[in-house]
Scaffold this active site. Structure first.
Site, PDB file in Angstrom:
ATOM      1  N   GLU A 143       8.950   8.008   6.608  1.00  0.00           N
ATOM      2  CA  GLU A 143       7.564   8.118   6.166  1.00  0.00           C
ATOM      3  C   GLU A 143       6.686   6.977   6.686  1.00  0.00           C
ATOM      4  O   GLU A 143       5.660   6.638   6.095  1.00  0.00           O
ATOM      5  CB  GLU A 143       7.531   8.213   4.640  1.00  0.00           C
ATOM      6  N   HIS A 152       6.329   2.839  -2.076  1.00  0.00           N
ATOM      7  CA  HIS A 152       6.531   4.258  -2.388  1.00  0.00           C
ATOM      8  C   HIS A 152       7.811   4.389  -3.217  1.00  0.00           C
ATOM      9  O   HIS A 152       8.864   3.912  -2.812  1.00  0.00           O
ATOM     10  CB  HIS A 152       6.641   5.071  -1.104  1.00  0.00           C
ATOM     11  N   HIS A 163      10.180   6.895  -6.312  1.00  0.00           N
ATOM     12  CA  HIS A 163      10.454   8.188  -6.931  1.00  0.00           C
ATOM     13  C   HIS A 163      10.697   7.972  -8.422  1.00  0.00           C
ATOM     14  O   HIS A 163      11.647   8.508  -8.988  1.00  0.00           O
ATOM     15  CB  HIS A 163      11.668   8.858  -6.289  1.00  0.00           C
ATOM     16  N   TYR A 207      -6.937   3.072 -21.140  1.00  0.00           N
ATOM     17  CA  TYR A 207      -7.833   2.353 -20.235  1.00  0.00           C
ATOM     18  C   TYR A 207      -7.119   1.775 -19.015  1.00  0.00           C
ATOM     19  O   TYR A 207      -7.725   1.571 -17.953  1.00  0.00           O
ATOM     20  CB  TYR A 207      -8.570   1.231 -20.986  1.00  0.00           C
ATOM     21  N   HIS A 244       7.111  14.994  -5.212  1.00  0.00           N
ATOM     22  CA  HIS A 244       7.676  13.930  -4.382  1.00  0.00           C
ATOM     23  C   HIS A 244       7.821  12.605  -5.131  1.00  0.00           C
ATOM     24  O   HIS A 244       8.926  12.174  -5.407  1.00  0.00           O
ATOM     25  CB  HIS A 244       6.791  13.757  -3.134  1.00  0.00           C
ATOM     26  N   TYR A 255     -11.763  -9.738 -14.744  1.00  0.00           N
ATOM     27  CA  TYR A 255     -10.778 -10.105 -15.761  1.00  0.00           C
ATOM     28  C   TYR A 255      -9.711 -11.036 -15.210  1.00  0.00           C
ATOM     29  O   TYR A 255      -9.238 -10.875 -14.094  1.00  0.00           O
ATOM     30  CB  TYR A 255     -10.106  -8.847 -16.331  1.00  0.00           C
TER      31      TYR A 255
END
Length: 230
Positions: free
Chosen positions: A85, A104, A106, A125, A167, A220
């Site tokens: 990927e 990335h 899973h 939030y 995915h 913040y």
């Protein structure tokens, strides 16, 4: 842009291992990358290799890929084959000059929602930690394909995290730590959202209030919004 150094490579490997240690990834799934400029000034990114356990990785196992448009493995440098990927990461970097790392995973609950094409709405939030009012689902495309790369980059055109249909999760940040922290936060929010759905129809925060949260996140704490706790 960070320099391609042994220290950066070690941090990238530690981030990949950290996904499994934090329970947001298993075995050899997922992938991690970071922008990296070579000594000759060439701009690109480092990425984990395909099909190798993170525990066994060494700095030399990472693959450097030049950032060119359209993405290409021509002039890539490494003894291993890059993650299947790699183009998904390349297109995110090409689309977002402010992003320096991509994770990335899973992870269980976020992937479950992705498999149902269920975005995470503003029920809490902290959804704003991903940079918007919701964490959306990018349309399905076969893993490792240019089409997946395109839909993933489009999903991260403005926001810093998305679900990939059927995915997993994609999270980006200005550093490896920020990207990993956001990926952990997305999984936590997904878990909470699944529980909330079991209690009845989710009650959502208003559009106006989410705008206020996004404004507050900009100033913040230590100026980081990727999933920092109060």
């Amino acid at each position: 842009m960070m320099q391609d150094t042994t220290a950066l490579r070690a941090e990238l490997i530690e981030t990949a291992r950290g996904m499994n240690l934090r329970g947001i990834n298993v075995n050899k799934s997922g992938n991690v990358s970071a922008r990296a400029c070579r000594a000759d000034g060439a701009e690109g990114f480092l990425i984990t290799p395909t099909g190798m356990p993170y525990e066994s990785l060494t700095p030399d196992d990472l693959v450097w890929i030049p950032l060119v448009n359209p993405p290409s493995l021509r002039n890539a440098d490494g003894a291993r084959r890059p993650s299947s990927e790699w183009e998904m990461h390349a297109r995110v970097y090409l689309r977002r000059s402010d992003i320096d790392a991509v994770v990335h995973t899973h992870s269980c609950f976020a992937t479950a929602l992705a498999c149902q094409d269920m975005p995470i709405p503003p029920f809490h939030y902290m959804v704003a930690a991903a940079g918007g009012h919701s964490i959306d689902v990018a349309p399905y495309a076969t893993f490792g394909t240019p089409e997946l790369a395109r839909v993933a980059a489009e999903a991260l055109a403005v926001k810093n995290a998305c679900l990939l249909s059927h995915h997993g999760v994609l999270a980006a940040g200005k550093s490896l730590q920020a990207a990993l922290t956001l990926a952990v936060e997305v999984e936590n929010l997904a878990h909470q959202y699944v529980v909330v759905c079991q209690l009845g129809k989710p009650k959502l925060i208003s559009y106006e209030e989410m705008n206020e949260v996004l404004r507050s996140f900009r100033t913040y704490g230590q100026q980081s919004v990727e999933g920092e706790s109060k």
